[in-house]
Design a protein around this motif. Structure first.
Motif, PDB file in Angstrom:
ATOM      1  N   MET A   1       0.839  -1.191   0.000  1.00 51.02           N
ATOM      2  CA  MET A   1       0.000   0.000   0.000  1.00 51.02           C
ATOM      3  C   MET A   1       0.880   1.250   0.000  1.00 51.02           C
ATOM      4  O   MET A   1       1.876   1.324   0.700  1.00 51.02           O
ATOM      5  N   SER A   2       0.508   2.237  -0.806  1.00 54.42           N
ATOM      6  CA  SER A   2       1.285   3.469  -0.854  1.00 54.42           C
ATOM      7  C   SER A   2       0.936   4.335   0.342  1.00 54.42           C
ATOM      8  O   SER A   2      -0.177   4.302   0.860  1.00 54.42           O
ATOM      9  N   THR A   3       1.913   5.115   0.775  1.00 57.31           N
ATOM     10  CA  THR A   3       1.728   6.003   1.903  1.00 57.31           C
ATOM     11  C   THR A   3       1.596   7.424   1.394  1.00 57.31           C
ATOM     12  O   THR A   3       2.335   7.837   0.502  1.00 57.31           O
ATOM     13  N   ALA A   4       0.671   8.179   1.957  1.00 58.38           N
ATOM     14  CA  ALA A   4       0.490   9.570   1.536  1.00 58.38           C
ATOM     15  C   ALA A   4       1.765  10.356   1.814  1.00 58.38           C
ATOM     16  O   ALA A   4       2.408  10.172   2.853  1.00 58.38           O
ATOM     17  N   PRO A   5       2.162  11.225   0.903  1.00 56.96           N
ATOM     18  CA  PRO A   5       3.384  12.011   1.118  1.00 56.96           C
ATOM     19  C   PRO A   5       3.223  12.995   2.272  1.00 56.96           C
ATOM     20  O   PRO A   5       2.111  13.369   2.645  1.00 56.96           O
ATOM     21  N   ILE A   6       4.343  13.381   2.831  1.00 58.97           N
ATOM     22  CA  ILE A   6       4.368  14.394   3.891  1.00 58.97           C
ATOM     23  C   ILE A   6       4.116  15.757   3.247  1.00 58.97           C
ATOM     24  O   ILE A   6       4.846  16.167   2.342  1.00 58.97           O
ATOM     25  N   ARG A   7       3.085  16.443   3.697  1.00 61.74           N
ATOM     26  CA  ARG A   7       2.729  17.735   3.110  1.00 61.74           C
ATOM     27  C   ARG A   7       3.456  18.855   3.854  1.00 61.74           C
ATOM     28  O   ARG A   7       3.391  18.945   5.081  1.00 61.74           O
ATOM     29  N   ILE A   8       4.130  19.710   3.084  1.00 66.48           N
ATOM     30  CA  ILE A   8       5.044  20.692   3.665  1.00 66.48           C
ATOM     31  C   ILE A   8       4.656  22.104   3.247  1.00 66.48           C
ATOM     32  O   ILE A   8       4.316  22.352   2.087  1.00 66.48           O
ATOM     33  N   LEU A   9       4.719  23.016   4.210  1.00 62.58           N
ATOM     34  CA  LEU A   9       4.571  24.442   3.937  1.00 62.58           C
ATOM     35  C   LEU A   9       5.950  25.073   4.056  1.00 62.58           C
ATOM     36  O   LEU A   9       6.584  25.002   5.119  1.00 62.58           O
ATOM     37  N   LEU A  10       6.438  25.663   2.971  1.00 62.79           N
ATOM     38  CA  LEU A  10       7.747  26.319   2.959  1.00 62.79           C
ATOM     39  C   LEU A  10       7.575  27.790   3.308  1.00 62.79           C
ATOM     40  O   LEU A  10       6.809  28.498   2.664  1.00 62.79           O
ATOM     41  N   VAL A  11       8.312  28.248   4.316  1.00 64.13           N
ATOM     42  CA  VAL A  11       8.197  29.639   4.751  1.00 64.13           C
ATOM     43  C   VAL A  11       9.587  30.277   4.754  1.00 64.13           C
ATOM     44  O   VAL A  11      10.446  29.914   5.559  1.00 64.13           O
ATOM     45  N   ASP A  12       9.794  31.225   3.843  1.00 63.00           N
ATOM     46  CA  ASP A  12      11.070  31.936   3.752  1.00 63.00           C
ATOM     47  C   ASP A  12      10.831  33.196   2.936  1.00 63.00           C
ATOM     48  O   ASP A  12      10.098  33.158   1.942  1.00 63.00           O
ATOM     49  N   ASP A  13      11.433  34.312   3.340  1.00 59.89           N
ATOM     50  CA  ASP A  13      11.204  35.555   2.608  1.00 59.89           C
ATOM     51  C   ASP A  13      12.056  35.659   1.348  1.00 59.89           C
ATOM     52  O   ASP A  13      11.928  36.617   0.590  1.00 59.89           O
ATOM     53  N   ALA A  26      10.485  18.048  -5.395  1.00 59.75           N
ATOM     54  CA  ALA A  26       9.725  17.565  -6.550  1.00 59.75           C
ATOM     55  C   ALA A  26      10.210  16.186  -6.990  1.00 59.75           C
ATOM     56  O   ALA A  26       9.451  15.405  -7.567  1.00 59.75           O
ATOM     57  N   ASP A  27      11.471  15.882  -6.700  1.00 65.88           N
ATOM     58  CA  ASP A  27      12.042  14.584  -7.073  1.00 65.88           C
ATOM     59  C   ASP A  27      12.002  13.586  -5.917  1.00 65.88           C
ATOM     60  O   ASP A  27      12.649  12.546  -5.972  1.00 65.88           O
ATOM     61  N   THR A  28      11.262  13.929  -4.863  1.00 69.68           N
ATOM     62  CA  THR A  28      11.209  13.082  -3.681  1.00 69.68           C
ATOM     63  C   THR A  28       9.761  12.644  -3.455  1.00 69.68           C
ATOM     64  O   THR A  28       8.932  13.425  -2.984  1.00 69.68           O
ATOM     65  N   PRO A  29       9.419  11.396  -3.801  1.00 70.33           N
ATOM     66  CA  PRO A  29       8.021  10.944  -3.787  1.00 70.33           C
ATOM     67  C   PRO A  29       7.308  11.066  -2.449  1.00 70.33           C
ATOM     68  O   PRO A  29       6.089  11.251  -2.410  1.00 70.33           O
ATOM     69  N   ASP A  30       8.049  10.964  -1.348  1.00 67.79           N
ATOM     70  CA  ASP A  30       7.373  10.970  -0.042  1.00 67.79           C
ATOM     71  C   ASP A  30       7.196  12.368   0.529  1.00 67.79           C
ATOM     72  O   ASP A  30       6.679  12.521   1.635  1.00 67.79           O
ATOM     73  N   LEU A  31       7.617  13.412  -0.218  1.00 65.55           N
ATOM     74  CA  LEU A  31       7.467  14.788   0.242  1.00 65.55           C
ATOM     75  C   LEU A  31       6.693  15.589  -0.793  1.00 65.55           C
ATOM     76  O   LEU A  31       6.906  15.445  -1.991  1.00 65.55           O
ATOM     77  N   GLU A  32       5.810  16.448  -0.314  1.00 69.85           N
ATOM     78  CA  GLU A  32       4.992  17.246  -1.229  1.00 69.85           C
ATOM     79  C   GLU A  32       4.868  18.674  -0.687  1.00 69.85           C
ATOM     80  O   GLU A  32       4.525  18.874   0.484  1.00 69.85           O
ATOM     81  N   VAL A  33       5.163  19.656  -1.535  1.00 69.88           N
ATOM     82  CA  VAL A  33       5.020  21.051  -1.126  1.00 69.88           C
ATOM     83  C   VAL A  33       3.545  21.440  -1.242  1.00 69.88           C
ATOM     84  O   VAL A  33       2.997  21.509  -2.341  1.00 69.88           O
ATOM     85  N   ALA A  34       2.927  21.697  -0.099  1.00 71.55           N
ATOM     86  CA  ALA A  34       1.503  22.050  -0.079  1.00 71.55           C
ATOM     87  C   ALA A  34       1.293  23.541  -0.307  1.00 71.55           C
ATOM     88  O   ALA A  34       0.224  23.963  -0.745  1.00 71.55           O
ATOM     89  N   GLY A  35       2.306  24.355   0.012  1.00 71.60           N
ATOM     90  CA  GLY A  35       2.178  25.787  -0.158  1.00 71.60           C
ATOM     91  C   GLY A  35       3.456  26.498   0.218  1.00 71.60           C
ATOM     92  O   GLY A  35       4.397  25.895   0.745  1.00 71.60           O
ATOM     93  N   GLU A  36       3.503  27.797  -0.056  1.00 64.62           N
ATOM     94  CA  GLU A  36       4.673  28.616   0.246  1.00 64.62           C
ATOM     95  C   GLU A  36       4.220  29.938   0.845  1.00 64.62           C
ATOM     96  O   GLU A  36       3.165  30.463   0.495  1.00 64.62           O
TER      97      GLU A  36
END
Length: 219
Positions: A1-13, A26-36
């Motif tokens: 069974m596939s595992t949902a990726p870790i959703r990440i909010l990137l915060v930097d000015d 973007a090249d890492t299947p288990d990580l996903e950028v949810a927003g910035e």
């Protein structure tokens, strides 16, 4: 069974910093950028809207800084984990980040793979501080007075074995190392740590380390 990726909010000015991390993930299947977000105020709003698993938070930003944003983002049940990622290896930033509820503190000159690994560690409920500053910062943090600090919590209800485990957590040992030192299984060590989280109302291992110092278990 596939595992949902870790959703990440990137915060930097700095847009270039966010772009670099986004491309890397973007090249890492288990990580996903949810927003910035480019500011602390934006981070607070997007954390509420997107409910990410981990917020990768800069410290120095215009308006609301990353320390205050971390305090707001981590408040309440079901809050995301915060991993502070900054250019500045400054004690005050680390004290502020840990007091505000951050589960990790890294500097931007670390290897990119180590940053990605730290995101996974924090998402799993553990805590991580840049290896070069861990011991110095934890020791100084535990010893520093804080005007608004709550009285140190006692260890009432903590068993002798749990006290031994807390002492080893305070010395920076992992669950596996604790198991080896106490001649118990890794699963048993993990269970002891989980009970310490509950009994001492600790969010993560960073807070357990601080409590071990405050209780005098670690010289």
């Amino acid at each position: 069974m596939s595992t949902a990726p870790i959703r990440i909010l990137l915060v930097d000015d700095q847009p270039l910093v966010r772009a670099g991390l986004r491309v890397l993930m973007a090249d890492t299947p288990d990580l996903e950028v949810a927003g910035e977000a480019g500011s602390g105020t934006e981070a607070v709003a997007l954390a509420r809207e997107l409910a990410p698993d981990v917020v990768v938070m800069d410290v120095r930003m215009p308006g609301m800084d990353g320390i205050e944003a971390t305090r707001i983002v981590t408040a309440g049940p079901g809050a995301p984990r915060v991993l502070v990622l900054t250019t500045f290896d400054d004690d005050e930033y680390v004290y502020g980040a840990l007091r505000s509820g951050a589960s990790g503190f890294l500097v931007k000159d670390m290897a990119l793979d180590d940053i990605l690994s730290a995101i996974r560690v924090v998402a799993a409920g553990d805590a991580l501080i840049a290896p070069g500053v861990t011991r110095r910062l934890i020791e100084e943090f535990a010893a520093r007075p804080e005007p608004t600090r709550r009285p140190s919590r006692g260890l009432d209800g903590v068993t002798e074995r749990e006290r031994e485990v807390l002492t080893l957590v305070g010395r920076g040992l992992s669950n596996g190392e604790i198991a080896e030192r106490l001649h118990i299984s890794a699963a048993t060590a993990k269970a002891h740590v989980a009970r310490l989280f509950s009994k001492l109302d600790a969010r993560d291992r960073v807070q357990l380390v601080i409590l071990a110092y405050e209780a005098g278990l670690v010289p």
